[in-house]
Design an enzyme around this catalytic site. Structure first.
Site, short mmCIF file in Angstrom:
data_model
loop_
_atom_site.label_atom_id
_atom_site.label_comp_id
_atom_site.label_asym_id
_atom_site.label_seq_id
_atom_site.Cartn_x
_atom_site.Cartn_y
_atom_site.Cartn_z
NE ARG A 28 16.93 -18.57 -17.60
CZ ARG A 28 17.62 -18.67 -18.79
NH1 ARG A 28 17.22 -18.40 -20.01
NH2 ARG A 28 19.01 -18.53 -18.41
NE ARG A 80 18.01 -15.32 -6.94
CZ ARG A 80 19.08 -16.01 -7.49
NH1 ARG A 80 19.18 -17.39 -7.55
NH2 ARG A 80 20.29 -15.37 -7.58
CG ASP A 117 21.19 -11.13 -11.19
OD1 ASP A 117 20.40 -12.17 -10.81
OD2 ASP A 117 22.26 -10.48 -11.08
NE ARG A 120 17.69 -21.92 -11.93
CZ ARG A 120 19.07 -21.88 -11.58
NH1 ARG A 120 19.81 -22.08 -12.43
NH2 ARG A 120 19.49 -21.35 -10.42
CE1 TYR A 139 28.56 -13.46 -7.97
CE2 TYR A 139 27.95 -11.79 -6.62
CZ TYR A 139 27.97 -12.91 -6.63
OH TYR A 139 27.22 -14.07 -6.06
O1 CP3 Z 1 12.43 -13.44 -7.23
C1 CP3 Z 1 13.44 -12.55 -6.80
O2 CP3 Z 1 13.97 -12.83 -5.83
C2 CP3 Z 1 13.79 -11.58 -7.85
C3 CP3 Z 1 14.84 -11.83 -8.84
C4 CP3 Z 1 16.24 -12.02 -8.20
C5 CP3 Z 1 17.18 -12.79 -9.12
N1 CP3 Z 1 18.50 -12.33 -8.43
C6 CP3 Z 1 17.01 -13.44 -10.24
C7 CP3 Z 1 17.88 -14.60 -10.53
C8 CP3 Z 1 17.05 -11.30 -7.34
C9 CP3 Z 1 16.33 -10.43 -6.12
C10 CP3 Z 1 18.24 -11.54 -7.28
C11 CP3 Z 1 19.62 -11.18 -6.42
C12 CP3 Z 1 20.91 -11.74 -6.69
N2 CP3 Z 1 21.34 -11.99 -7.97
C13 CP3 Z 1 21.71 -11.96 -5.87
C14 CP3 Z 1 21.29 -11.24 -4.35
C15 CP3 Z 1 20.60 -12.63 -3.56
C16 CP3 Z 1 21.30 -13.80 -3.43
O3 CP3 Z 1 20.77 -15.06 -3.90
O4 CP3 Z 1 22.57 -13.96 -2.63
C17 CP3 Z 1 22.90 -12.30 -6.21
C18 CP3 Z 1 24.17 -12.52 -5.38
C19 CP3 Z 1 22.82 -12.47 -7.65
C20 CP3 Z 1 23.70 -12.80 -8.66
C21 CP3 Z 1 23.38 -14.33 -9.27
N3 CP3 Z 1 22.07 -14.19 -10.36
C22 CP3 Z 1 24.02 -15.14 -9.11
C23 CP3 Z 1 25.28 -15.57 -8.50
C24 CP3 Z 1 23.20 -16.23 -10.30
C25 CP3 Z 1 23.46 -17.50 -10.59
C26 CP3 Z 1 23.08 -18.35 -9.63
C27 CP3 Z 1 21.77 -19.05 -9.83
O5 CP3 Z 1 21.20 -18.84 -8.60
O6 CP3 Z 1 21.29 -19.39 -10.70
C28 CP3 Z 1 22.06 -15.53 -10.69
C29 CP3 Z 1 21.14 -16.00 -11.71
C30 CP3 Z 1 19.71 -15.57 -11.33
N4 CP3 Z 1 19.19 -14.49 -10.82
C31 CP3 Z 1 18.58 -16.58 -11.71
C32 CP3 Z 1 17.45 -15.87 -11.18
C33 CP3 Z 1 16.09 -16.43 -11.01
C34 CP3 Z 1 18.69 -17.86 -12.30
C35 CP3 Z 1 18.94 -17.82 -13.66
C36 CP3 Z 1 17.93 -18.65 -14.55
O7 CP3 Z 1 16.80 -18.72 -14.19
O8 CP3 Z 1 18.42 -19.12 -15.46
#
Ligand code: CP3
Length: 361
Positions: free
Chosen positions: A51, A38, A88, A42, A164
């Site tokens: 964003r 990540r 994602d 944000r 999910y």
């Molecule tokens: O920089 C990076 O790591 C690359 C991008 C990346 C994202 N998600 C962007 C993202 C990666 C590798 C993921 C993987 C991901 N997504 C996982 C596995 C890793 C982990 O965190 O356990 C999972 C379970 C998800 C599913 C997911 N996506 C959830 C549960 C959420 C909401 C919770 C949160 O953290 O906001 C997301 C949204 C998400 N994916 C965001 C980002 C940057 C935030 C959304 C936003 O910016 O509005």
């Protein structure tokens, strides 16, 4: 023109692989390469700016120019050794035809696939058309990266994506998927098989588009009883790695079975991954003595230590580096950076990792 085959002009220049890739191929490098799960997100003001104007989170994932921009932001700011494509794990369900939305403050919301009928509504027909922009993001990003910075492609592991898809949202216990799994619902087994197939093709196409290493995120591996863990985490990842090793044999694969505890010791041997990413709960001294030496390790700084900063952060970084001395190791977190992380603390971690390595060389 020089036609002498012995002359230097005819010899191909040595192609130096990024330190991240050399490490994943088994070389112990000091200082170790560093990136953070990540790392695009944000906590970065430049991310929040993009964003805000991008529309929905999925719109951002499917806009190659913007997704490339946010992939590159942490590289420009910090000079990480690897970039991870901005996407994602829930794009595959979207591609399979499930309704997927990311709601502000709520996280992902999906139309649950919790019956044979709902499962029958999924289709492989349009997956790669839907996720096609991710391949374009990879192409653009590879062009925008310095040669020493590696590009990582990724997907969710079948189990985690299924939690999910079946539950329709994130949950602390993944109850809906675990029950369907215990009941050995035919459609649940079918869903896991479908995810294996779609994810392998997704990763192979990511490699064709420029990904040099792959990570499989199994965020919810840790909530399963041993037999269930074997059936729904180890077996599907093993099937994926078998297929990847026959189709893209030179591309290292990192597994992240988060929370699997003592099972980390066997995970690489059981699945064939080249490297394992360790979560925050793992004692790295234990990892060093319990995980075979030919398995590359990645991890495992607590994302909350990065939020807290200060001496405790420095100490946590040092403990990991000490335990990993002499091993092929990638410095990372035990889970993703969280939004309240101060940007300077991320820089502090990278500086400490690199300064320490330099003292040792
Ligand atoms: O920089 C990076 O790591 C690359 C991008 C990346 C994202 N998600 C962007 C993202 C990666 C590798 C993921 C993987 C991901 N997504 C996982 C596995 C890793 C982990 O965190 O356990 C999972 C379970 C998800 C599913 C997911 N996506 C959830 C549960 C959420 C909401 C919770 C949160 O953290 O906001 C997301 C949204 C998400 N994916 C965001 C980002 C940057 C935030 C959304 C936003 O910016 O509005």
């Amino acid at each position: 023109m020089n036609n002498n085959p012995d002359s230097p002009t005819m010899t191909a220049p040595p192609i130096s692989e990024p330190v991240f890739i050399r490490t994943l191929k088994g070389e112990a490098i000091d200082p170790p390469p560093v990136w953070m799960m990540r790392q695009a997100g944000r906590y970065l003001p430049e991310y929040r700016k993009v964003r805000k104007n991008a529309g929905s989170f999925l719109d951002l994932c499917y806009d190659p120019a913007l997704a490339c921009e946010v992939t590159l932001q942490p590289i420009r700011r910090y000079g990480f050794d690897a970039a991870i494509v901005f996407a994602d794990i829930l794009l595959i369900p979207d591609g399979l035809g499930q309704d997927v939305a990311f709601k502000e403050g709520e996280g992902p919301v999906l139309s649950p696939v919790d019956s044979a009928k709902a499962f029958a509504g999924l289709s492989m027909d349009r997956v790669h058309e839907t996720v096609g922009p991710v391949y374009e993001t990879l192409r653009l990003t590879r062009k925008g990266l310095p040669p020493e910075t590696a590009l990582i492609g990724f997907c969710g592991a079948p189990w985690t994506v299924a939690t999910y898809m079946v539950g329709g949202r994130g949950s602390p216990d993944q109850k809906a998927a675990r029950l369907a799994a215990y009941r050995r619902e035919t459609w649940f087994g079918g869903l896991i098989d479908l995810l294996v197939e779609a994810s392998v093709e997704y990763l192979v196409r990511q490699v064709e588009a420029g990904a040099q290493a792959l990570q499989i995120f199994d965020t919810w591996a840790g909530n399963l009883a041993p037999g269930e863990y074997q059936r729904w985490c180890v077996e599907p990842v093993c099937d994926m790695v078998d297929a990847l090793k026959s189709r893209v044999p030179d591309v290292p694969v990192i597994g992240f079975p988060r929370g699997c505890g003592a099972a980390y010791a066997e995970f690489a041997g059981a699945t064939g991954v080249d490297a394992v990413s360790l979560d925050t709960s793992v004692d790295m001294a234990w990892a060093s003595s319990s995980i075979p030496a030919d398995v590359v390790l990645q991890g495992n700084l607590d994302p909350l230590a990065v939020v807290a900063g200060g001496r405790e952060l420095d100490h946590a970084v040092d403990c990991i580096l000490e335990a990993m001395e002499g091993r092929a190791f990638v410095f990372n977190l035990g889970h993703g950076l969280i939004p309240e992380t101060p940007v300077d603390n991320v820089a502090r971690v990278i500086e400490r990792v690199r300064a320490r390595g330099a003292r040792h060389s």
